[in-house]
Write a protein that holds these residues in place. Structure first.
Motif, PDB file in Angstrom:
ATOM      1  N   UNK A   1      11.577  13.939  10.071  1.00 42.04           N
ATOM      2  CA  UNK A   1      10.267  14.490   9.594  1.00 42.04           C
ATOM      3  C   UNK A   1      10.213  14.595   8.169  1.00 42.04           C
ATOM      4  N   UNK A   2       8.973  14.294   7.543  1.00 39.59           N
ATOM      5  CA  UNK A   2       8.653  14.338   6.068  1.00 39.59           C
ATOM      6  C   UNK A   2       7.214  14.913   6.024  1.00 39.59           C
ATOM      7  N   UNK A   3       7.055  15.254   4.618  1.00 37.82           N
ATOM      8  CA  UNK A   3       5.689  15.943   4.424  1.00 37.82           C
ATOM      9  C   UNK A   3       4.838  14.775   4.018  1.00 37.82           C
ATOM     10  N   UNK A   4       3.451  14.886   4.720  1.00 34.21           N
ATOM     11  CA  UNK A   4       2.542  13.849   4.624  1.00 34.21           C
ATOM     12  C   UNK A   4       1.958  13.785   3.338  1.00 34.21           C
ATOM     13  N   UNK A   5       1.493  12.710   2.749  1.00 29.04           N
ATOM     14  CA  UNK A   5       0.907  12.535   1.477  1.00 29.04           C
ATOM     15  C   UNK A   5       1.829  12.660   0.420  1.00 29.04           C
ATOM     16  N   UNK A   6       3.259  12.659   0.295  1.00 31.72           N
ATOM     17  CA  UNK A   6       3.975  13.163  -0.587  1.00 31.72           C
ATOM     18  C   UNK A   6       5.231  12.037  -0.745  1.00 31.72           C
ATOM     19  N   UNK A   7       5.760  11.915  -1.967  1.00 26.75           N
ATOM     20  CA  UNK A   7       6.891  10.864  -2.106  1.00 26.75           C
ATOM     21  C   UNK A   7       7.884  11.375  -1.368  1.00 26.75           C
ATOM     22  N   UNK A   8       8.732  10.724  -0.533  1.00 26.96           N
ATOM     23  CA  UNK A   8       9.770  10.980   0.326  1.00 26.96           C
ATOM     24  C   UNK A   8      10.847  11.252  -0.667  1.00 26.96           C
ATOM     25  N   UNK A   9      11.633  12.462  -0.829  1.00 29.31           N
ATOM     26  CA  UNK A   9      12.654  12.194  -1.535  1.00 29.31           C
ATOM     27  C   UNK A   9      14.008  11.487  -1.011  1.00 29.31           C
ATOM     28  N   UNK A  10      14.975  11.394  -2.064  1.00 30.63           N
ATOM     29  CA  UNK A  10      16.082  10.493  -1.778  1.00 30.63           C
ATOM     30  C   UNK A  10      17.052  11.231  -0.782  1.00 30.63           C
ATOM     31  N   UNK A  11      16.782  12.959  -0.705  1.00 33.25           N
ATOM     32  CA  UNK A  11      17.803  13.476   0.014  1.00 33.25           C
ATOM     33  C   UNK A  11      17.395  13.249   1.638  1.00 33.25           C
TER      34      UNK A  11
ATOM     35  N   UNK B   1      22.958   1.874  -4.179  1.00 36.27           N
ATOM     36  CA  UNK B   1      24.329   2.230  -3.126  1.00 36.27           C
ATOM     37  C   UNK B   1      24.459   0.548  -2.663  1.00 36.27           C
ATOM     38  N   UNK B   2      23.559  -0.331  -3.170  1.00 36.20           N
ATOM     39  CA  UNK B   2      23.601  -1.777  -2.809  1.00 36.20           C
ATOM     40  C   UNK B   2      23.857  -1.797  -1.352  1.00 36.20           C
ATOM     41  N   UNK B   3      22.637  -1.039  -0.715  1.00 34.94           N
ATOM     42  CA  UNK B   3      22.425  -1.366   0.703  1.00 34.94           C
ATOM     43  C   UNK B   3      21.034  -2.254   0.980  1.00 34.94           C
ATOM     44  N   UNK B   4      21.458  -3.332   1.670  1.00 38.47           N
ATOM     45  CA  UNK B   4      20.278  -4.115   2.210  1.00 38.47           C
ATOM     46  C   UNK B   4      19.318  -3.550   2.979  1.00 38.47           C
ATOM     47  N   UNK B   5      17.808  -3.397   2.514  1.00 34.71           N
ATOM     48  CA  UNK B   5      17.158  -2.896   3.328  1.00 34.71           C
ATOM     49  C   UNK B   5      15.729  -3.594   3.084  1.00 34.71           C
ATOM     50  N   UNK B   6      14.700  -3.115   3.768  1.00 37.57           N
ATOM     51  CA  UNK B   6      13.290  -3.561   3.802  1.00 37.57           C
ATOM     52  C   UNK B   6      12.385  -2.588   4.281  1.00 37.57           C
ATOM     53  N   UNK B   7      11.426  -1.835   3.430  1.00 37.55           N
ATOM     54  CA  UNK B   7      10.316  -1.083   3.812  1.00 37.55           C
ATOM     55  C   UNK B   7       9.074  -1.830   4.528  1.00 37.55           C
ATOM     56  N   UNK B   8       8.486  -1.109   5.520  1.00 34.16           N
ATOM     57  CA  UNK B   8       7.474  -1.612   6.299  1.00 34.16           C
ATOM     58  C   UNK B   8       7.786  -2.998   6.830  1.00 34.16           C
TER      59      UNK B   8
ATOM     60  N   UNK C   1       0.784  -1.328  -0.057  1.00 33.21           N
ATOM     61  CA  UNK C   1       0.000  -0.080  -0.071  1.00 33.21           C
ATOM     62  C   UNK C   1       0.959   1.205  -0.126  1.00 33.21           C
ATOM     63  N   UNK C   2       1.931   1.118   0.557  1.00 29.31           N
ATOM     64  CA  UNK C   2       2.793   2.593   0.717  1.00 29.31           C
ATOM     65  C   UNK C   2       3.981   2.513  -0.073  1.00 29.31           C
ATOM     66  N   UNK C   3       4.215   1.615  -1.010  1.00 27.00           N
ATOM     67  CA  UNK C   3       5.321   1.473  -1.921  1.00 27.00           C
ATOM     68  C   UNK C   3       5.367   2.991  -2.812  1.00 27.00           C
ATOM     69  N   UNK C   4       4.279   3.505  -3.104  1.00 29.59           N
ATOM     70  CA  UNK C   4       4.457   4.781  -4.007  1.00 29.59           C
ATOM     71  C   UNK C   4       5.203   5.856  -3.250  1.00 29.59           C
ATOM     72  N   UNK C   5       5.403   6.002  -1.922  1.00 27.88           N
ATOM     73  CA  UNK C   5       5.854   7.038  -1.364  1.00 27.88           C
ATOM     74  C   UNK C   5       7.629   6.509  -1.028  1.00 27.88           C
ATOM     75  N   UNK C   6       7.852   5.373  -1.513  1.00 25.91           N
ATOM     76  CA  UNK C   6       9.346   4.897  -1.031  1.00 25.91           C
ATOM     77  C   UNK C   6      10.096   4.979  -2.340  1.00 25.91           C
ATOM     78  N   UNK C   7       9.410   5.162  -3.569  1.00 20.69           N
ATOM     79  CA  UNK C   7      10.115   5.110  -4.807  1.00 20.69           C
ATOM     80  C   UNK C   7      11.521   5.749  -4.957  1.00 20.69           C
ATOM     81  N   UNK C   8      11.577   6.999  -4.458  1.00 18.72           N
ATOM     82  CA  UNK C   8      12.884   7.691  -4.592  1.00 18.72           C
ATOM     83  C   UNK C   8      14.100   6.858  -3.843  1.00 18.72           C
ATOM     84  N   UNK C   9      13.577   6.637  -2.539  1.00 18.71           N
ATOM     85  CA  UNK C   9      14.507   6.025  -1.472  1.00 18.71           C
ATOM     86  C   UNK C   9      14.868   4.793  -2.127  1.00 18.71           C
ATOM     87  N   UNK C  10      13.854   3.874  -2.813  1.00 20.15           N
ATOM     88  CA  UNK C  10      14.279   2.450  -3.306  1.00 20.15           C
ATOM     89  C   UNK C  10      15.257   2.576  -4.273  1.00 20.15           C
TER      90      UNK C  10
END
Length: 202
Positions: free
Chosen positions: A186-196, A128-135, A113-122
């Motif tokens: 802290x991030x803006x709600x309802x928006x894609x989270x930027x890579x920065x 960077x070849x960093x092992x990770x998992x969202x949610x 459900x939340x994949x859309x906001x993590x696209x830039x971070x993904x």
């Protein structure tokens, strides 16, 4: 009767009865086809942008002027604006029961459900070849981002987290007991989270 299409400006011959009927109904624009009428209406709708104030957070946002114009600036505000205190408390009770039953299934649902906001971070983490998992499920809780190599959990906090400080403290305590460090951003709600957002973390 010869009329000029209000959209494509083509001259066409229309039956007199049809034109008279449209005039009786108050028509001021005439079209050569239904397609041109639809395109004209779409252009008119796009042109009529209005500025509204979000009923939840007070931010100004632009939307199209229509009967069912949005009153919230984002999905997060719309969701929070529709949840009463009773529903919020009931959701906590049911959520704690469900979490104890099947945390892995819940995490999988959130991930989808939340994949859309993590696209830039993904993109950034994969590059960077960093092992990770969202949610990611840790103990009885689901955390926004897990970085295994750093034994680090990242939580992305929108404005709604101001209402869940007690729950967040319990969540962090659970993670620390299991050997994880928790970092909040802290991030803006309802928006894609930027890579920065992850600068200085990864």
């Amino acid at each position: 009767m010869i009329i000029t299409c209000s959209y494509c400006r083509t001259s066409v011959d229309k039956p007199n009865g049809e034109i008279h009927r449209q005039l009786k109904n108050g028509a001021k624009q005439f079209f050569c086809s239904r397609s041109c009428a639809a395109k004209f209406g779409a252009d008119l709708s796009r042109a009529r942008l209005v500025t509204r104030i979000c009923l939840r957070c007070g931010r100004s946002f632009e939307c199209r002027a229509k009967k069912k114009s949005p009153v919230f600036c984002s999905r997060a505000c719309a969701s929070a604006g529709s949840v009463t205190d009773f529903r919020r408390e009931r959701a906590k009770e049911i959520g704690s029961i469900n979490l104890s039953h099947d945390i892995i299934t819940i995490a999988a649902g959130l991930r989808q459900r939340e994949a859309w906001k993590y696209v830039e971070l993904e993109k950034q983490l994969c590059a960077a070849n960093i092992a990770h998992e969202f949610e990611s499920p840790i103990g009885a809780y689901v955390f926004d981002l897990r970085l295994d190599e750093r034994k680090l959990l990242v939580e992305f906090d929108g404005w709604e987290h101001a209402y869940t400080k007690e729950d967040d403290a319990e969540k962090e305590a659970c993670a620390r007991e299991l050997g994880w460090q928790v970092f909040r951003v802290s991030v803006a709600s309802g928006e894609v989270i930027p890579a920065s957002t992850l600068s200085g973390i990864v």
